[in-house]
Scaffold this active site. Structure first.
Site, PDB file in Angstrom:
ATOM      1  N   LEU A 650     -46.505 -11.931  59.110  1.00  0.00           N
ATOM      2  CA  LEU A 650     -46.484 -10.615  58.489  1.00  0.00           C
ATOM      3  C   LEU A 650     -47.554 -10.417  57.601  1.00  0.00           C
ATOM      4  CD1 LEU A 650     -42.626 -10.093  57.512  1.00  0.00           C
ATOM      5  CD2 LEU A 650     -44.027  -9.302  59.399  1.00  0.00           C
ATOM      6  N   ALA A 651     -47.703  -9.244  57.131  1.00  0.00           N
ATOM      7  CA  ALA A 651     -48.870  -8.682  56.276  1.00  0.00           C
ATOM      8  C   ALA A 651     -48.551  -9.023  54.918  1.00  0.00           C
ATOM      9  CB  ALA A 651     -48.990  -7.181  56.547  1.00  0.00           C
ATOM     10  N   GLU A 652     -48.224 -10.086  54.427  1.00  0.00           N
ATOM     11  CA  GLU A 652     -48.212 -10.673  53.199  1.00  0.00           C
ATOM     12  C   GLU A 652     -48.705 -11.931  52.894  1.00  0.00           C
ATOM     13  OE1 GLU A 652     -44.033 -10.800  51.790  1.00  0.00           O
ATOM     14  OE2 GLU A 652     -43.234  -9.133  53.060  1.00  0.00           O
ATOM     15  N   ALA A 653     -49.821 -11.893  51.762  1.00  0.00           N
ATOM     16  CA  ALA A 653     -50.584 -12.756  51.545  1.00  0.00           C
ATOM     17  C   ALA A 653     -50.071 -14.204  51.589  1.00  0.00           C
ATOM     18  CB  ALA A 653     -51.538 -12.395  50.355  1.00  0.00           C
ATOM     19  N   PHE A 656     -48.460 -15.565  54.595  1.00  0.00           N
ATOM     20  CA  PHE A 656     -49.652 -15.928  55.752  1.00  0.00           C
ATOM     21  C   PHE A 656     -50.402 -17.088  55.101  1.00  0.00           C
ATOM     22  CE2 PHE A 656     -53.940 -15.676  57.330  1.00  0.00           C
ATOM     23  CZ  PHE A 656     -53.656 -15.391  58.692  1.00  0.00           C
TER      24      PHE A 656
END
Length: 1669
Positions: A650-653, A656
């Site tokens: 997912l696009a979460e730092a 990731f």
């Protein structure tokens, strides 16, 4: 009929109104005809009235009728019937009676509204065309000036209803008449209500007319007229692209697109540009007039036929032409101006409201361009301000909505309407233009198109640049106007509007840039999704079984799985719960992970969502998921590609980052040795992501070089970094082919999500440099020129690169303008707008990479706040500061590269607000009210806006946030240097650290590197309050960070704790104690979270162990002890050696001996727990093949540390270390490999005895207070025991061990000799029973070397020794050590002692070589120039030779040889020590031989027995030679008094005893092949001793010297021992050699020594008595 219809009632009302008046007879007749026309017609009109109920009022009834009629389908009447109804109405309108007209208008309006009338008035051949046209024209006559106001509104209502009707479609003249009628009313009527209503109706009518074009748009645009073709036959007209760029220009990489091609307006080819450049407006009017006529002709030709315009288009065009022609009228009278202003206003409203309906109808636009252009031209040159205002308003609409079709017209209208007005002197016109152009300034795409189509066209006027230059000129204009005049406010307004225009341009460009980037990002994502393969189909093979009875169960299971998949794809957490509750898998992370890996149709994004969740179970599933994957042997980038195939992160730092950490840890586990730790692999993973985004995203310029990629992966230590060869190989691979991961397909998007930024190179000054921008513009110009002068081609662009040359003129103008505005007095509003422009400029230049301009704006903005000069501060300066803080809030990333100056500004602001002294300096000389306002503003800005700046630091990309922290630390350092020190920035550092701690570890590691240096600086501050605050804050930050889980093989925590380690070394006691307390608190609170941080924790405790303050040492050790006892398993796997080193430091501490002893004991506990964990398979995971190697890696440092403790000054610590060391090896040595044992002996055990080896070296100083004799004796004993316990494993170390003992036995220190040889004896005693022949051979060789080496050759230099002895007589007399050389010293047993050290080499000289060298040396000393070697004899020497040797000592040469040594006196003490040590070594060696032959004689081979006898005889022979009667007599004569001479009688006596024992043991053994030889030697030895004794006894009677008697007394114990040995001789041997013994025995009978006489008596009793019997 229950009631009449509205038509009948209307006609009856008309009939009643006309009754009695003969003028209306025709009307009456027509009405009667209609009324008598028949029932059917009436019923048709009165549908719904039969059997209708009675209504209370006429209005209610009519409403019901209206409803009924309006809902009736097919309510329109036939043409004949319509004529009957329309004829009375036509006649009613003709009589011009107001009352009659009102009734007729009402009836007509209802007929039209209720759709009873159907037809096409104005259309030739249309239904009811003529009748309806006549009626509508008659109705329009009611709007003339003679008509009363009361009838105007009903008339307009009828006309509007007619135009709006769906059944009645008005065309041509009737339609134009309606428009004229509405216009006439609006112009001529003085009633404001009627004027407003008519104007509104006019607009509504026009809107209805033009809205009809919407339904006709498709057919209109699809038609291509003949005139639309160019001369070469090609099509010059295309549809507008739905994407706004359907025809890309291949030469510019999609930089410019053809938006539209339309019919070229020939005015451009007629020299419009020349006309615009001059003032020849008349010629331009002539051209436009001609174009108008041409359009009229074309409109007439197209009004019919399949190839012409539709009726609706023609109607709209004629109406539009009529409106424009009104604007073309020449004349400046009031009526003309009023009429033109009205229609231009209506035209403007029409274009603004519904212009979009026909903006895409190119055919229609081509037919009205000339009319509209001409009208605008007339308006632009009109002297009427109102006309110019409406004209400029219409032109702005064209710019906004019709610029694609009016490209050529804009080229000459823009300079006439906009530029000429702005450059002129008419202030009203300037204001009017600026007002209408405001919308254009706010339309981003309009500005882009304006720049592309005119400024980039070499043949077109540069409209954009000229417009910006004109606005800048107006904004900076300094006109000398009287402030009190009416023009002053107008001039100020113009300057303000010009400034706002520039600012709006910047805002528009910024909005366009954001929108374009966002659109491209969405497009890329859409293309990525479209490129994905379809989901995999579910396979049932996994669940298929052979039994047909399970079909039902399998079907139910399949349904359940499909439900689980469906639920998981919507809510992953709920899906997994459903999966487990359905019992399809076990409730374990491994089972769930396998389900996620092996089940098709699961959404990859949802898998990534679940794996990234921070909860315990999903995290365990993620770990299991990764552990199931294998990356062994894969290159790192390929492994990344394979890893992300199964899911989409997912696009979460943080999510990731968590997955990347686990991946790198797993990769390092699968590929050991490639990376030193997982940190390097982790950094490489992110470097690959950034490289992939940089290399394959055309928006990122310049590209990352290979050296830049290597630098990203570089660390402070080359060994910690990834291999350079691997980095270069990955770089080449990624640049060549992109890593197409699901989440990394759009690399720049992922970079933004992770808040990363690519490091800038020295050349990265923007998206494009100035030279690149110029080259791009030239390319566009060349492309436009290549179109061959076709002015109908309109270009557009979605390329962000075009913004750079557009922003530059605006930006530099704004900068210049700001300096002018700053110099103005009290012009805060203008300066506020200027600051708005600054914010926009900084934002867009940052996005475009225009760093030069951005730095210029930031520098000016920082300078304008005047915080560096508080005396000059004014309201404008506060606005500049407000703009800066607002920029920090809105676009904090734009401040990159300027953070040091920004944060210095913030620091000054806080200083001004919090210090009254600084408050007093603000605006000195100004009034108090202004000062209070400024101070209040500063206080407000120092509050929330400033706090928001630091809070927004979480939005900064990686490079910027590192710069931010560096700048903040620099500012804080300067604050701390002040007196008194300020902690504002230091506190902000702590706050910002908390905000940014959630960043990915790679970025946080760089930040922490900066923070470490500053916290060390602050923690070491002279002000204790500052130091305490810094350390306390550091502790809290560390504890906060430790809450984040750290995967295996990572070392982030170790770096986080680094500042505590550094500060622990402070020279200030309070700091050290505070650091220790903080560390203790961290360990107690966060022990469960610490992983690699244990390394730093033990480093801190190690530093504390070296402290000289006892309470610090004790406190540290207490906590170390607690850590080891409670948390051993947490650090055992990766920081065990740090723990061992820490305990070593505590054991060696100088402050507390008790702590040292406890540390050694605790070390023992650690070793035991370590060994237990190996047995139980604890934290050290290894296979059986690697078990011993892993264990040895941990054992060796621990044992080495204990070995080092054996040299401690304290005997308690030494002994404790020795006990623990040997105990560990004794109990755990069974697991050690032979190679490890060798390493232990050579590097751990042998170095313990370095003190022993260097004891004779005067330059060597023992580190302790005294020589640790007892400790080393004990150590040697334990070493020998250890050697014996593991003899099978360490037997190969026998030779080095014996070599060590031999080395020590050669030393001049008697204690060293004693220790080494006593240890040798103990070694033989312990392991002798395990020796084989080779071992015995090695042992005896060592003993032989030791005996030869330790022969006291120094005694042969007797004169030197005697001279030295005389000078030291007093001290030597009482010396215990010298007793070893005196005959009156009783023979005592030496204490057993152990301890030695292995030398680096073992003497390997051959026995023969050593014997030869020894014989030469001793022969020269003993006999002078004699050539015989008395020490090289064998057992075969005859008795005469022995006698000769015994007598040879009387030679005068021996005495004379000592004369040369009389001068040696300075080295006498060393010689004495050497002699004593060697004599003791000889005694101890004899003891070793004696013990060996008593315990292990039976285990010795014949060769070894002979070797032992050789060794023994060599020692005995040397001693006997030195103790000969002649030598003793000579020394006796030299020594006056009663003191005995130096001798080796004790050595000789002991050797004689052992020698006799061996010989007798050999002769007594049966079947011994050496029995005869032993018998011969025994007899020869005894005979030799007796012969010498008998000979000396004979000389005693002849001499009167008392020294001779003393010599005999000294040698009497040896003679007695030989006699007693003869008593033990075998009777047969004694009997066989009685004849040889008897002469000597007879002479000794006369000896006066009672000891000899007693021995003779025993001999006679035991041997002679046996013979006589």
């Amino acid at each position: 009929m229950a009631g009449d219809g509205f038509v009948r009632r209307a006609f009856e009302a008309l009939l009643k109104e006309c009754g009695g008046n003969r003028k209306y007879s025709v009307l009456q007749s027509a009405i009667m005809v209609f009324l008598e026309s028949g029932k059917d017609f009436n019923q048709h009109l009165d549908i719904g009235e039969t059997n209708a109920p009675e209504y209370e009022s006429r209005a209610e009834k009519e409403e019901m009728e209206s409803s009924s009629l309006s809902t009736n389908s097919g309510g329109s009447i036939a043409e004949a019937e319509a004529e009957l109804a329309l004829n009375p109405l036509r006649l009613a309108f003709q009589i011009k009676n107001i009352k009659v007209g009102e009734l007729a208008l009402d009836c007509l309006q209802k007929l039209i509204e209720y759709n009873h009338l159907e037809g096409d008035p104005g259309l030739e051949g249309g239904k009811n065309s003529q009748a309806l046209s006549e009626i509508l024209i008659m109705v329009c006559t009611y709007t003339d000036n003679s008509a009363p106001d009361s009838i105007i509104l009903p008339t307009l209502k009828v006309l509007l209803t007619a135009v709006a009707s769906d059944k009645l479609r008005v065309h041509n003249e009737p339609l134009l008449g309606i428009v004229r009628a509405c216009s006439t009313v609006a112009l001529n009527r003085k009633n404001p209500i009627i004027q407003a209503s008519s104007k509104a109706m006019l607009i509504q009518v026009l809107q209805i007319i033009f809205r009809r074009l919407e339904t006709d748009l498709v057919s209109s645009t699809s038609f291509v007229p003949k005139e639309a073709h160019s001369d070469d036959g090609s099509n010059s007209m295309i549809e507008a692209s739905t994407e706004d760029h359907n025809e890309p220009c291949s030469t510019l990489d999609n930089l410019v697109f053809v938006k539209q091609r339309c019919k070229t307006f020939y005015a451009a080819s007629e020299g419009t540009k020349t006309l615009v450049g001059g003032a020849d407006i008349k010629d331009l009017e002539a051209i436009l007039r001609k174009a108008v006529n041409l359009e009229d002709e074309e409109a007439d030709l197209r009004k019919n036929g399949p190839e012409g315009m539709s009726v609706e288009q023609h109607d709209a065009l004629r109406v539009f032409h009529m409106l424009c022609k009104v604007g073309m009228i020449t004349g400046n009278d009031a009526v003309t101006v009023k009429m033109q202003s009205l229609l231009l206003e209506v035209l403007q409203v029409l274009l603004e409201d519904i212009g979009h309906l026909f903006a895409e109808n190119i055919q229609f636009i081509d037919s009205m361009r000339a009319h509209l252009s001409y009208a605008l031209l007339r308006a632009s040159v009109s002297q009427s301000p109102i006309l110019f205002q409406y004209g400029s308003g219409i032109f702005s609409v064209i710019l906004l909505h019709f610029r694609q079709s009016f490209k050529a017209e804009i080229g000459f209208l823009f300079p006439l309407i906009v530029l000429r007005s702005l450059d002129g002197s008419d202030l009203i016109r300037k204001q009017s233009v600026l007002r209408v152009m405001e919308k254009v300034f706010k339309d981003p795409q309009a500005l882009i198109d304006l720049y592309i189509n005119y400024d980039c066209d070499p043949e077109a006027p540069k409209l954009y640049d000229r417009m910006v230059a004109t606005l800048s000129k107006l904004a900076q204009a300094t006109q000398n106007v009287d402030p009190k005049s009416s023009n002053a406010s107008l001039t100020a307004s113009i300057k303000m509007s010009s400034l706002e225009g520039l600012v709006n341009i910047l805002k528009s460009l910024g909005i366009w840039e954001k929108y374009t980037r966002k659109s491209k990002s969405k497009l890329n994502r859409r293309e990525s999704f479209e490129g994905e393969v379809s989901p995999r189909q579910f396979t049932e093979s996994k669940y298929r079984e052979d039994s047909p009875d399970d079909v039902g169960r399998l079907q139910a299971e399949k349904i359940t799985i499909e439900a689980v998949i469906s639920e998981f794809n919507r809510h992953p957490g709920k899906g997994i719960q459903y999966l487990i509750s359905s019992q399809l898998v076990e409730n374990s992370p491994a089972s769930v992970a396998q389900f996620l890996q092996n089940t098709p149709n699961l959404d990859k994004a949802m898998i990534g969502e679940y794996l990234g969740q921070p909860e315990e179970f999903p995290t365990a599933v993620m770990n299991a998921y990764v552990d199931f994957l294998s990356f062994s042997g894969m290159r790192f980038d390929i492994a990344m590609h394979e890893f992300f195939k199964g899911f989409q992160p997912l696009a979460e730092a943080l999510k990731f980052d968590r997955i990347i950490e686990k991946f790198t840890a797993r990769y390092c586990e699968e590929n050991p040795g490639l990376f030193k730790n997982a940190d390097a692999a982790y950094v490489l993973a992110y470097a690959i992501i950034m490289l992939n985004a940089d290399a394959h995203n055309p928006m990122m310029q310049p590209k990352m070089s290979k050296s830049g990629f290597i630098n990203i992966n570089a660390t402070g230590d080359d060994e910690e970094s990834a291999p350079r060869e691997l980095i270069e190989e990955i770089y080449d691979s990624v640049v060549k082919e992109a890593i197409t991961l699901d989440c990394i397909a759009n690399g720049s998007n992922l970079i933004n999500i992770l808040n990363l930024s690519l490091p800038k190179t020295s050349s990265s000054t923007g998206v494009r440099s100035e030279s690149e921008s110029e080259a791009m513009i030239k390319q566009i110009q060349a492309l436009v020129k290549a179109e061959g002068g076709n002015k109908g081609v309109f270009y557009t662009s979605h390329s962000i690169e075009l913004l750079c040359p557009m922003v530059e003129p605006v930006g530099w103008s704004l900068l210049a303008m700001s300096a002018v505005i700053m110099s103005e007095v009290d012009n805060v509003p203008r300066f506020t707008i200027c600051m708005e422009g600054f914010k926009e400029a900084i934002h867009i230049t940052n996005d475009l990479g225009m760093d030069t301009m951005r730095y210029a704006f930031l520098t000016s903005l920082l300078r304008y706040n005047s915080l560096h000069a508080p005396k000059d501060m004014r309201g404008k300066n506060v606005e500049a500061l407000r703009a800066l803080l607002a920029l920090c809030n809105a676009d904090i990333c734009a401040l990159q590269g300027s953070w040091l100056a920004v944060l210095e500004c913030i620091s000054r602001l806080e200083y001004f607000v919090s210090h009254p002294v600084m408050n007093a300096m603000v605006m000195q000389g100004s009034n108090q009210v202004a000062r209070d306002v400024v101070l209040q503003s500063l206080r407000e800005l120092s509050g929330r806006p400033t706090e928001q700046l630091f809070l927004n630091s979480i939005k900064l990309p990686s490079e910027s946030v590192v710069e931010f922290f560096a700048a903040l630390c620099s500012v804080s350092a300067e604050e701390l240097k002040q007196n008194p020190p300020r902690t504002f920035s230091l506190r902000k550092i702590v706050e910002v650290s908390y905000y940014n701690m959630a960043r990915i570890r790679m970025v946080w590691a760089r930040i922490w590197t900066i923070l470490v240096q500053h916290f060390v600086f602050a923690g070491s501050h002279a002000d204790e309050n500052v130091a305490f605050f810094s350390i306390d804050s550091l502790q809290k930050l560390v504890m906060k960070y430790l809450e984040r889980d750290e995967p295996a093989n990572f070392t982030f925590q170790n770096g986080v704790l680094k500042p505590l380690v550094i500060l622990q070394r402070s020279n200030r006691k309070t700091i050290r104690r505070l650091i220790l307390d903080s560390s203790i608190q961290i360990v107690r609170s966060m022990a469960g979270c610490i992983r690699s941080g244990w390394h730093s924790v033990f480093m801190i405790f190690s530093n504390a162990a070296a402290d000289k303050v006892e309470p610090i040492v004790e406190l540290a050790f207490e906590n170390v002890e607690q850590v080891i006892l409670e948390h051993f398993d947490r650090f055992m796997g990766h920081c065990f050696m740090d723990c061992v080193n820490c305990l070593m430091d505590f054991a060696n501490n100088k402050a507390s001996r008790g702590v040292s002893l406890k540390a050694v004991a605790l070390l023992h506990i650690c070793a035991d727990r370590f060994a237990e964990s190996l047995v139980q398979g604890g934290p050290l995971k290894h296979n059986s093949d690697e078990a011993s190697g892993v264990a040895e890696q941990y054992w060796f440092p621990m044992l080495a540390g204990l070995s080092g403790l054996t040299s401690n000054r304290s005997s308690e610590i030494r002994n404790s270390a020795i006990e623990v060391l040997f105990d560990l090896m004794s109990r755990r040595g069974s697991t050690f490999s032979p190679s490890f044992w060798e390493k232990i002996f050579r590097q751990i055990l042998f170095p313990i005895f370095d003190c022993v080896r260097h004891a004779q070296n005067e330059s060597y100083t023992y580190p302790g207070d005294e020589w640790p004799r007892e400790s080393y004796i004990h150590a040697l004993k334990l070493l020998c025991n250890l050697f014996g316990n593991f003899y099978k494993e360490v037997s190969f170390m026998l030779s080095p061990l014996l070599g060590l003992l031999l080395d020590c036995s050669k030393k001049s220190d008697k204690v060293v000799v004693s220790v080494s040889l006593t240890a040798l004896a103990h070694l033989i005693e312990v392991v002798g029973h395990q020796f084989d022949d080779d071992d015995w051979n090695t042992l005896l060789k060592t003993i032989r070397d030791a005996s030869y080496t330790n022969q006291p050759h120094e005694l042969l230099t007797e004169m030197e020794f005697e001279n030295k002895k005389k000078s030291d007589a007093a001290s030597s007399k009482n010396s215990v050590d010298e007793n070893v050389l005196h005959s009156d010293q009783t023979i005592t047993h030496t204490e057993e002692s152990e301890g030695t050290q292995s030398p680096s080499r073992t003497a390997t000289r051959t026995a023969d070589g050593e014997s030869l060298q020894r014989s030469k040396t001793l022969g020269q000393m003993f006999y002078g120039n004699a050539k015989k070697d008395q020490f090289a004899r064998s057992f075969t020497m005859k008795e005469d030779d022995l006698a000769y040797d015994a007598m040879a000592t009387h030679s005068p040469e021996f005495v004379d040889s000592n004369k040369d040594l009389e001068t040696i006196g300075e080295d006498g003490s060393l010689i004495q020590r050497t002699i004593r040590a060697k004599c003791m070594a000889q005694l101890l060696l004899l003891g070793v031989i004696n013990r060996t032959q008593k315990q292990f004689w039976s285990k010795l081979s014949p060769e070894n027995r002979i070797t032992m006898m050789e060794i023994l005889f060599s020692v005995l022979e040397f001693a006997a030679s030195y103790n000969s009667y002649a030598n003793l007599t000579l020394r006796m004569q030299r020594i006056p008094g009663e003191r005995p001479p130096l001798n080796l009688l004790r050595l000789e006596l002991l050797g004689t005893c052992i020698y006799l024992d061996i010989l007798q043991k050999t002769t007594a053994a049966e079947n011994d092949k050496f029995e005869g030889l032993a018998e011969e030697k025994l007899v020869s030895f005894c005979e030799h001793v007796l012969r010498e004794a008998a000979a000396f006894q004979s000389s005693v009677r002849e001499m009167t010297d008392t020294s001779v008697h003393q010599v005999l007394e000294l040698r009497s114990p040896i003679i007695a021992k030989v006699l007693k040995g003869m008593c033990q001789m075998k009777p047969e041997v004694f009997k066989n050699h009685i004849t040889n013994f008897y002469p000597f025995i007879a002479k000794l009978v006369c000896c006066q020594q009672m000891e000899i006489r007693g021995a003779l008596g025993e001999l006679f009793t035991m041997q002679l008595g046996r013979l006589l019997m």
